[in-house]
Design a protein around this motif. Sequence first.
Motif: not given
Length: 166
Positions: A96-103
């Motif tokens: 999901p996109a939120y994983v990259f936002n979290q990174l």
Amino acid sequence: EWPYPFTELPLVKFPGKYRPDSPYDDPIMNEARGVQKELNATLSQMIQHRRLTLHPQVLAPVGSVRTKLTTEDGALVEYNPAGGAVPQWREMPQLPAYVFNQLADIQARIDRIFNRQPTQRDQLPARTDSGHLLEAMQEGIADNISPVILRLEDALARAGHLIAAL
């Protein structure tokens, strides 16, 4: 008998981040340790997801697969059809996109802890057209680290004095 040419212990405390009501300072790594663990966990899970995507698990009815599954290219896998069901690869969803936002958030927090400022045009905030914003960012970083630098200069002066006396 004291063998040294000075009357004080030849010890020098090199400072870290000031900790009130304590003779010890905190190393900068104390603040970064939790964030780094979070980054490591996130990256480990992303790598696990990548491995499962590139070499997926196989879902098969019990007893239907006769050959051990390996990573060998072009391997022949023999199986017994069981009730019309055949072995199939386990589908892996996209990250999901939120994983990259979290990174990105974790990296920003680490940069903030270590006073890292942007060095490339694409890392600067939007509409940064003049040097005024960059100057303000550099001033903020200098204000943040100048107390540590001043205490470090004092410690180096004391160490130099002790070395010269010795």
